[in-house]
Write a protein that holds these residues in place. Structure first.
Motif, PDB file in Angstrom:
ATOM      1  N   SER A  22       1.102  -1.440  -0.002  1.00  0.00           N
ATOM      2  CA  SER A  22      -0.348   0.224  -0.259  1.00  0.00           C
ATOM      3  C   SER A  22       1.069   1.285  -0.217  1.00  0.00           C
ATOM      4  N   GLU A  23       1.761   1.142  -0.177  1.00  0.00           N
ATOM      5  CA  GLU A  23       2.849   2.501   0.889  1.00  0.00           C
ATOM      6  C   GLU A  23       3.633   2.728  -0.077  1.00  0.00           C
ATOM      7  N   ARG A  26       1.033   4.359  -2.710  1.00  0.00           N
ATOM      8  CA  ARG A  26       1.222   5.255  -2.452  1.00  0.00           C
ATOM      9  C   ARG A  26       1.749   6.285  -3.324  1.00  0.00           C
ATOM     10  N   TRP A  72      -9.230   7.451  -3.072  1.00  0.00           N
ATOM     11  CA  TRP A  72      -7.604   7.658  -3.330  1.00  0.00           C
ATOM     12  C   TRP A  72      -6.964   9.132  -2.676  1.00  0.00           C
ATOM     13  N   ASP A  74      -7.999  11.070  -0.313  1.00  0.00           N
ATOM     14  CA  ASP A  74      -7.484  10.680   1.030  1.00  0.00           C
ATOM     15  C   ASP A  74      -6.081   9.697   1.677  1.00  0.00           C
ATOM     16  N   PHE A  75      -6.054   8.489   0.762  1.00  0.00           N
ATOM     17  CA  PHE A  75      -5.072   7.682   0.428  1.00  0.00           C
ATOM     18  C   PHE A  75      -3.838   7.953   0.494  1.00  0.00           C
ATOM     19  N   ASP A  78      -3.120  10.999   3.800  1.00  0.00           N
ATOM     20  CA  ASP A  78      -3.004  11.117   4.502  1.00  0.00           C
ATOM     21  C   ASP A  78      -1.603  11.863   5.359  1.00  0.00           C
TER      22      ASP A  78
END
Length: 141
Positions: A22-23, A26, A72, A74-75, A78
């Motif tokens: 996920s990171e 991102r 996305w 927000d993803f 954040d």
């Protein structure tokens, strides 16, 4: 936060790997958006022309719906944008662009990437970053 009493070692290893993926994702999305912001600021008319050209396409519209539905923005916003990795960008974006018949062979990330700009245009900036990558990553450009 992972509750160590609820999971065994294999569970924790998988959850840790999913977090790392996920990171990584991102980082790629943030880098594409930052590339798009940079290009949009440098060549506003050209970028506006690109957006006008791709907005009617179903894949653009589907991407916008998925971007909004999966939150996305927000993803991506954040936390501070992770460092850009040219190799990971080449790996992931290169596979995506290959589906459109565009073979990129190189990625040179500019040192002066601006910060992300939250708001309505974040998806457009991601798309512009991908287009910029397709244009500059093809040999001879």
């Amino acid at each position: 936060m992972i509750n160590p009493t609820a999971f065994g070692p294999a569970d924790i290893a998988l959850l840790t790997r999913l977090g790392a993926l996920s990171e990584d994702l991102r980082g790629i999305a943030c880098t594409l958006a930052r590339l798009g912001v940079r290009w949009r600021r440098a060549e506003p008319a050209r970028c506006a022309g690109w957006i006008d050209a791709v907005e009617p396409h179903p894949f653009y519209k589907l991407g916008q719906v998925m971007f909004d539905l999966l939150e996305w923005e927000d993803f991506m916003l954040d936390e501070a944008a992770p460092p850009a990795s040219a190799q990971r960008l080449l790996d992931v974006a290169g596979r995506l662009l290959a589906q459109a018949g565009v073979q990129i062979t190189q990625v040179t990330l500019p040192a002066d990437l601006p910060p992300l700009e939250a708001g309505f245009y974040l998806y457009r900036d991601v798309v512009l970053g991908l287009i910029w990558l397709a244009i500059t990553g093809v040999p001879g450009n």
